[in-house]
Design an enzyme around this catalytic site. Structure first.
Site, PDB file in Angstrom:
ATOM      1  N   HIS A 149      17.795  18.437 111.784  1.00 26.01           N
ATOM      2  CA  HIS A 149      19.251  18.586 111.856  1.00 26.01           C
ATOM      3  C   HIS A 149      19.885  17.287 111.400  1.00 26.01           C
ATOM      4  O   HIS A 149      19.363  16.203 111.676  1.00 26.01           O
ATOM      5  CB  HIS A 149      19.700  18.861 113.303  1.00 26.01           C
TER       6      HIS A 149
ATOM      7  N   LYS B 258      13.486  18.869 114.820  1.00 28.39           N
ATOM      8  CA  LYS B 258      13.516  20.103 115.605  1.00 28.39           C
ATOM      9  C   LYS B 258      12.113  20.445 116.136  1.00 28.39           C
ATOM     10  O   LYS B 258      11.115  19.835 115.719  1.00 28.39           O
ATOM     11  CB  LYS B 258      14.067  21.233 114.724  1.00 28.39           C
TER      12      LYS B 258
ATOM     13  N   TYR C 110      25.042  23.544 119.755  1.00 22.17           N
ATOM     14  CA  TYR C 110      25.382  24.385 118.605  1.00 22.17           C
ATOM     15  C   TYR C 110      26.599  25.276 118.891  1.00 22.17           C
ATOM     16  O   TYR C 110      26.741  26.334 118.273  1.00 22.17           O
ATOM     17  CB  TYR C 110      24.177  25.232 118.201  1.00 22.17           C
TER      18      TYR C 110
ATOM     19  N   GLU D 225      28.371  14.702 118.142  1.00 25.20           N
ATOM     20  CA  GLU D 225      26.935  14.947 118.361  1.00 25.20           C
ATOM     21  C   GLU D 225      26.241  13.711 118.946  1.00 25.20           C
ATOM     22  O   GLU D 225      25.364  13.837 119.802  1.00 25.20           O
ATOM     23  CB  GLU D 225      26.281  15.370 117.050  1.00 25.20           C
TER      24      GLU D 225
ATOM     25  N   ASN E 132      13.801  24.780 110.185  1.00 19.66           N
ATOM     26  CA  ASN E 132      13.920  23.936 108.997  1.00 19.66           C
ATOM     27  C   ASN E 132      13.784  22.442 109.306  1.00 19.66           C
ATOM     28  O   ASN E 132      14.373  21.597 108.633  1.00 19.66           O
ATOM     29  CB  ASN E 132      15.208  24.268 108.235  1.00 19.66           C
TER      30      ASN E 132
HETATM   31  P1  IDP Z   1      22.640  22.747 108.571  1.00 21.88           P
HETATM   32  O1  IDP Z   1      21.596  22.502 109.643  1.00 21.88           O
HETATM   33  O2  IDP Z   1      22.070  22.596 107.192  1.00 21.88           O
HETATM   34  O3  IDP Z   1      23.892  21.922 108.776  1.00 21.88           O
HETATM   35  P2  IDP Z   1      24.169  25.023 109.559  1.00 21.88           P
HETATM   36  O4  IDP Z   1      24.843  26.041 108.687  1.00 21.88           O
HETATM   37  O5  IDP Z   1      25.027  24.036 110.278  1.00 21.88           O
HETATM   38  O6  IDP Z   1      23.063  24.280 108.666  1.00 21.88           O
HETATM   39  O7  IDP Z   1      23.305  25.843 110.612  1.00 21.88           O
HETATM   40  C1  IDP Z   1      22.722  25.190 111.716  1.00 21.88           C
HETATM   41  C2  IDP Z   1      21.306  25.673 111.854  1.00 21.88           C
HETATM   42  O8  IDP Z   1      21.315  27.067 112.159  1.00 21.88           O
HETATM   43  C3  IDP Z   1      20.437  25.570 110.606  1.00 21.88           C
HETATM   44  O9  IDP Z   1      19.874  24.289 110.401  1.00 21.88           O
HETATM   45  C4  IDP Z   1      19.378  26.600 110.894  1.00 21.88           C
HETATM   46  O10 IDP Z   1      18.409  26.122 111.832  1.00 21.88           O
HETATM   47  C5  IDP Z   1      20.198  27.693 111.552  1.00 21.88           C
HETATM   48  N1  IDP Z   1      20.714  28.675 110.584  1.00 21.88           N
HETATM   49  C6  IDP Z   1      21.742  28.510 109.708  1.00 21.88           C
HETATM   50  N2  IDP Z   1      21.951  29.619 108.984  1.00 21.88           N
HETATM   51  C7  IDP Z   1      21.044  30.514 109.413  1.00 21.88           C
HETATM   52  C8  IDP Z   1      20.743  31.867 109.047  1.00 21.88           C
HETATM   53  O11 IDP Z   1      21.373  32.479 108.167  1.00 21.88           O
HETATM   54  N3  IDP Z   1      19.712  32.471 109.713  1.00 21.88           N
HETATM   55  C9  IDP Z   1      18.986  31.829 110.695  1.00 21.88           C
HETATM   56  N4  IDP Z   1      19.254  30.568 111.072  1.00 21.88           N
HETATM   57  C10 IDP Z   1      20.249  29.907 110.438  1.00 21.88           C
HETATM   58 MG    MG Z   2      25.265  21.995 110.326  1.00 22.65          MG
END
Ligand code: IDP
Ligand code: MG
Length: 141
Positions: free
Chosen positions: A116, A10, A50, A127, A113
């Site tokens: 992805h 990212k 997304y 994807e 984070n």
């Molecule tokens: P993942 O990336 O671990 O699969 P997902 O739940 O699919 O997590 O969420 C996609 C992305 O959305 C996350 O990697 C993160 O960047 C963002 N995200 C997920 N939950 C939150 C939140 O509660 N607050 C802010 N950003 C979030």
């Molecule tokens: Mg995800």
């Protein structure tokens, strides 16, 4: 079972100069990059990627972040590639991620984070098709 998964470094990972570090972890743990490119997504392209999260409170901020700078997109191939990649990544929230994972070590917060990774075979296929055509995939012998 040999699988493919989509990985993204990212914008925060690129800004922190972690491209090499992340790819090294993949290569050293049995995940082989078989397609790769650097892109700077538009807001609309990030929203398309997304789309499954549309309507969630973090969607606007997430797609703004994902279009804030260049990303590196890869197809990783290997045994159980989908779960293995997610194990190396760690939990979405870095404060809940296991010690030694990419997110635990490098991520600032639950949104920014670093990486992805696809979460299931169906999402991996969707994807991968979002970013790559057949000519861009280079499987190893
Ligand atoms: P993942 O990336 O671990 O699969 P997902 O739940 O699919 O997590 O969420 C996609 C992305 O959305 C996350 O990697 C993160 O960047 C963002 N995200 C997920 N939950 C939150 C939140 O509660 N607050 C802010 N950003 C979030
Ligand atoms: Mg995800």
């Amino acid at each position: 079972m040999k699988q493919r998964t989509l990985s993204i470094i990212k914008p925060d990972g690129v800004r922190k100069n972690l491209i090499g570090e992340v790819i090294k972890r993949f290569e050293q743990n049995g995940l082989t990059p078989i397609a790769m490119k650097m892109l700077h997504l538009t807001k609309a392209e990030a929203e398309g990627f997304y789309a499954v999260h549309k309507g969630k409170p973090f969607f606007e901020s997430l797609t703004t972040f994902m279009s804030s700078g260049p990303i590196v997109v890869m197809i990783l191939e290997g045994e159980n590639a989908i779960d293995l990649n997610r194990t190396l990544m760690g939990a979405t929230n870095p404060s809940e991620a296991d010690e030694g994972t990419i997110r635990r070590q490098y991520a600032d917060n639950i949104e920014q984070n670093i990486v992805h990774g696809s979460d299931a075979p169906e999402t991996a296929a969707t994807e991968i098709a979002y970013f790559f055509n057949a000519l861009e995939v280079c499987p190893r012998p």
